[in-house]
Design an enzyme around this catalytic site. Structure first.
Site, PDB file in Angstrom:
ATOM      1  N   HIS A 244       0.875  -1.187   0.000  1.00 38.08           N
ATOM      2  CA  HIS A 244       0.000   0.000   0.000  1.00 38.08           C
ATOM      3  C   HIS A 244       0.907   1.231   0.000  1.00 38.08           C
ATOM      4  CE1 HIS A 244      -3.459   2.425   0.534  1.00 38.08           C
ATOM      5  NE2 HIS A 244      -3.788   2.162   1.780  1.00 38.08           N
TER       6      HIS A 244
ATOM      7  N   HIS B 256      -2.207  -2.205  -9.991  1.00 37.22           N
ATOM      8  CA  HIS B 256      -3.199  -1.651  -9.073  1.00 37.22           C
ATOM      9  C   HIS B 256      -4.439  -2.516  -9.105  1.00 37.22           C
ATOM     10  CE1 HIS B 256      -5.766   1.264  -7.050  1.00 37.22           C
ATOM     11  NE2 HIS B 256      -4.647   1.822  -6.645  1.00 37.22           N
TER      12      HIS B 256
ATOM     13  N   ASP C 261       2.579   5.542  -6.652  1.00 31.69           N
ATOM     14  CA  ASP C 261       3.797   5.437  -5.869  1.00 31.69           C
ATOM     15  C   ASP C 261       5.063   5.420  -6.708  1.00 31.69           C
ATOM     16  OD1 ASP C 261       2.846   5.501  -3.280  1.00 31.69           O
ATOM     17  OD2 ASP C 261       2.091   3.463  -3.461  1.00 31.69           O
TER      18      ASP C 261
HETATM   19  N1  ACO Z   1       5.178  -6.690 -10.599  1.00 28.26           N
HETATM   20  C1  ACO Z   1       5.078  -7.894 -11.234  1.00 28.26           C
HETATM   21  N2  ACO Z   1       3.936  -8.568 -11.429  1.00 28.26           N
HETATM   22  C2  ACO Z   1       2.825  -8.000 -10.953  1.00 28.26           C
HETATM   23  C3  ACO Z   1       2.823  -6.758 -10.275  1.00 28.26           C
HETATM   24  C4  ACO Z   1       4.068  -6.103 -10.106  1.00 28.26           C
HETATM   25  N3  ACO Z   1       4.139  -4.938  -9.509  1.00 28.26           N
HETATM   26  N4  ACO Z   1       1.570  -6.451  -9.908  1.00 28.26           N
HETATM   27  C5  ACO Z   1       0.791  -7.449 -10.330  1.00 28.26           C
HETATM   28  N5  ACO Z   1       1.538  -8.389 -10.972  1.00 28.26           N
HETATM   29  C6  ACO Z   1       1.058  -9.594 -11.638  1.00 28.26           C
HETATM   30  C7  ACO Z   1       0.618 -10.657 -10.657  1.00 28.26           C
HETATM   31  O1  ACO Z   1       1.692 -11.537 -10.353  1.00 28.26           O
HETATM   32  C8  ACO Z   1      -0.495 -11.334 -11.407  1.00 28.26           C
HETATM   33  O2  ACO Z   1       0.076 -12.163 -12.405  1.00 28.26           O
HETATM   34  P1  ACO Z   1      -0.614 -13.584 -12.765  1.00 28.26           P
HETATM   35  O3  ACO Z   1      -2.001 -13.253 -13.218  1.00 28.26           O
HETATM   36  O4  ACO Z   1       0.248 -14.166 -13.814  1.00 28.26           O
HETATM   37  O5  ACO Z   1      -0.595 -14.376 -11.485  1.00 28.26           O
HETATM   38  C9  ACO Z   1      -1.166 -10.195 -12.156  1.00 28.26           C
HETATM   39  O6  ACO Z   1      -0.137  -9.228 -12.343  1.00 28.26           O
HETATM   40  C10 ACO Z   1      -2.351  -9.591 -11.421  1.00 28.26           C
HETATM   41  O7  ACO Z   1      -1.920  -9.115 -10.180  1.00 28.26           O
HETATM   42  P2  ACO Z   1      -2.654  -9.317  -8.783  1.00 28.26           P
HETATM   43  O8  ACO Z   1      -1.639  -9.610  -7.722  1.00 28.26           O
HETATM   44  O9  ACO Z   1      -3.803 -10.259  -8.953  1.00 28.26           O
HETATM   45  O10 ACO Z   1      -3.253  -7.885  -8.567  1.00 28.26           O
HETATM   46  P3  ACO Z   1      -3.842  -7.327  -7.209  1.00 28.26           P
HETATM   47  O11 ACO Z   1      -4.955  -6.456  -7.588  1.00 28.26           O
HETATM   48  O12 ACO Z   1      -4.106  -8.406  -6.221  1.00 28.26           O
HETATM   49  O13 ACO Z   1      -2.604  -6.500  -6.611  1.00 28.26           O
HETATM   50  C11 ACO Z   1      -1.102  -4.765  -6.154  1.00 28.26           C
HETATM   51  C12 ACO Z   1      -2.451  -5.144  -6.759  1.00 28.26           C
HETATM   52  C13 ACO Z   1      -0.988  -5.275  -4.709  1.00 28.26           C
HETATM   53  C14 ACO Z   1      -0.985  -3.234  -6.128  1.00 28.26           C
HETATM   54  C15 ACO Z   1       0.012  -5.391  -7.027  1.00 28.26           C
HETATM   55  O14 ACO Z   1      -0.070  -4.893  -8.355  1.00 28.26           O
HETATM   56  C16 ACO Z   1       1.409  -5.127  -6.452  1.00 28.26           C
HETATM   57  O15 ACO Z   1       1.865  -5.880  -5.606  1.00 28.26           O
HETATM   58  N6  ACO Z   1       2.115  -4.054  -6.935  1.00 28.26           N
HETATM   59  C17 ACO Z   1       3.384  -3.691  -6.393  1.00 28.26           C
HETATM   60  C18 ACO Z   1       3.215  -2.921  -5.093  1.00 28.26           C
HETATM   61  C19 ACO Z   1       2.682  -1.528  -5.318  1.00 28.26           C
HETATM   62  O16 ACO Z   1       3.158  -0.786  -6.179  1.00 28.26           O
HETATM   63  N7  ACO Z   1       1.708  -1.148  -4.485  1.00 28.26           N
HETATM   64  C20 ACO Z   1       1.126   0.214  -4.535  1.00 28.26           C
HETATM   65  C21 ACO Z   1      -0.305   0.152  -4.920  1.00 28.26           C
HETATM   66  S1  ACO Z   1      -0.950   1.759  -5.114  1.00 28.26           S
HETATM   67  C22 ACO Z   1      -1.237   2.322  -3.554  1.00 28.26           C
HETATM   68  O17 ACO Z   1      -1.427   1.630  -2.611  1.00 28.26           O
HETATM   69  C23 ACO Z   1      -1.254   3.735  -3.421  1.00 28.26           C
END
Ligand code: ACO
Length: 429
Positions: free
Chosen positions: A268, A307, A363
């Site tokens: 987050h 996201h 971010d």
């Molecule tokens: N890097 C690599 N792969 C990713 C990333 C990433 N940053 N984000 C998502 N993916 C991949 C997942 O592995 C998944 O792949 P798959 O379908 O082959 O298994 C796919 O993309 C979908 O991702 P989910 O994890 O299902 O997406 P979710 O909605 O649960 O997660 C989250 C969202 C937590 C923000 C995720 O994208 C993440 O971890 N990002 C990095 C951390 C980040 O930047 N957080 C800030 C969010 S914005 C905020 O809070 C202000």
């Protein structure tokens, strides 16, 4: 006209039910009537991580993740970022309307005159270890404010609530700045009521021996815009924590502490800090392709990308990217920023990210802007918390005044053991 209902047939019993649809949703409690027997508690909906559950009706923030739209109370984020100020936006988020000139003047006056904190708070900031993370200090000190303002428990009294709102928005920057100065071993710098909200925050962070601190105009304006872009984001993890904890009718300081704790996590608000750590780990522009490979083989996450809601460009990231280049013109870029720019360029062209619709989130750029502005990495999530405070409070207040809301208490699907008898220790294997 088609009926706004859903007809479902329970194939276990052959019975059919008609369920009302309101604003594209059914009420989960309407499913409880679907039962196989008299002693059945009724059908539940199972939704880990609230992937498809609306937990409230809200009039604060609108997001269309597909189209990349973000509006506070109907106003597009781009217009607010360009034309409003953080305190005016905070008023809008909390009250639902932009203030008149007189309302804004009173609002700014009241917040400016609540920036001081009790001297005793300095004592327990001092009690933290020299390298304590400022977010840890912020969580602790904002919770402690509840002990200084025991009247804050009267959450259903409108005037009392208003006073705590002034205090919270006013004191978060003071607590944050004191946490930062503590980590450097610097004396605390007191608020200066002649300065703007953002200008005063810079004063409390960076003032040294000068008798009057003059903030850099570009930094002051830039920080104010960053606060606007963070002011609310509907039912995210920390807003959900604020509502959930607040639903027990605890005082708002304790609920903001819970929201701040939720924001601290790397998935987050901690992500902006994680972005910078990731860039440092990559080290040079040449190593970017190697890092991308690691992300694709699931050995690393590309922090600041992806996201839950935005499946196109995060509109806040777009606004910050523009701001970032204005700030870089004043501060210049540095090797970390060059890595970030290259990383974004490659990721946006790579099939792995394109297919999963992974774009930079807010971010990714805040990390870069804060780096350019000279903020230490540990303070990034703290800056996010200051900007998000009006949103948390607006969400909390909306929850309190919503007659449909009750203490938050989800159900579970129990998958543990059936009843069994206690086994004496000598008989256990
Ligand atoms: N890097 C690599 N792969 C990713 C990333 C990433 N940053 N984000 C998502 N993916 C991949 C997942 O592995 C998944 O792949 P798959 O379908 O082959 O298994 C796919 O993309 C979908 O991702 P989910 O994890 O299902 O997406 P979710 O909605 O649960 O997660 C989250 C969202 C937590 C923000 C995720 O994208 C993440 O971890 N990002 C990095 C951390 C980040 O930047 N957080 C800030 C969010 S914005 C905020 O809070 C202000």
């Amino acid at each position: 006209m088609a009926k706004e209902t859903l007809t479902v047939t329970d194939n276990r019993t052959g019975k059919t039910y008609e369920i009302q649809i309101d604003q594209g949703a059914i009420r989960a409690t309407d499913l409880r009537q679907i039962r196989v027997s008299e002693d059945d508690v009724g059908l539940l909906s199972y939704d880990p991580a609230f992937m498809n559950t609306a937990s409230c009706k809200s009039a604060i923030t609108f997001i269309d993740g597909e189209k990349g739209i973000l509006r506070y109370r109907g106003y597009p984020i781009e217009q607010l970022a360009e034309q409003s100020t953080f305190l005016e936006t905070a008023y809008l988020v909390l009250h639902g309307e932009l203030p008149t000139g007189k309302q804004l003047e009173e609002w700014v006056y009241n917040i400016t005159h609540h920036t001081m904190i009790h001297e005793n708070i300095k004592k327990f900031v001092d009690g933290f270890h020299y390298d304590a993370h400022p977010m840890g200090i912020l969580v602790g000190t904002v919770a402690a404010l509840s002990t200084f303002y025991p009247d804050a428990k009267n959450i259903l009294d409108t005037a009392n609530r208003q006073k705590q709102i002034y205090r919270l928005i006013a004191k978060m920057p003071t607590l944050a700045a004191f946490a930062y100065r503590h980590s450097l071993g610097l004396p605390f710098a007191y608020p200066d009521n002649d300065l703007s909200y953002s200008g005063n925050f810079l004063n409390m962070l960076f003032r040294m021996t000068e008798s009057k601190y003059t903030p850099n105009r570009v930094m002051e304006k830039g920080l104010d815009v960053l606060f606007i872009l963070h002011a609310d984001h509907e039912q995210n993890c920390s807003a959900n924590a604020m509502r959930s904890v607040g639903s027990s009718h605890v005082d708002p300081y304790s609920a903001v502490a819970a929201a701040t704790a939720a924001l601290y996590g790397p998935l987050h608000g901690g992500a902006n800090e994680a972005v910078l750590r990731m860039l440092r780990e990559i080290g040079t522009k040449e190593k970017v392709p190697e890092f991308i490979k690691k992300v694709k083989t699931r050995e690393a996450l590309l922090m600041g990308f992806g996201h839950r809601i935005y499946k196109s460009y995060d509109p806040r990231a777009k606004a910050i990217k523009k701001l970032a280049y204005e700030i870089f013109e004043v501060t210049g870029t540095n090797p970390l920023l060059d890595i970030a720019i290259e990383l974004e360029r490659i990721a946006l062209e790579d099939e792995f990210f394109v297919k999963r619709r992974l774009y930079p989130n807010v971010d990714y750029y805040t990390g870069m802007v804060y780096e350019a502005m000279g903020f230490p990495v540990e303070i990034y999530p703290v800056l996010f918390a200051i900007g998000r405070t009006p949103g948390w409070i607006a969400q909390w207040q909306e929850m309190l005044l919503d007659p449909e809301q009750k203490i938050a208490r989800p159900r579970q699907l129990y998958v543990g053991s059936e009843q069994r008898d206690y086994v004496q220790i000598e008989q256990r294997r």
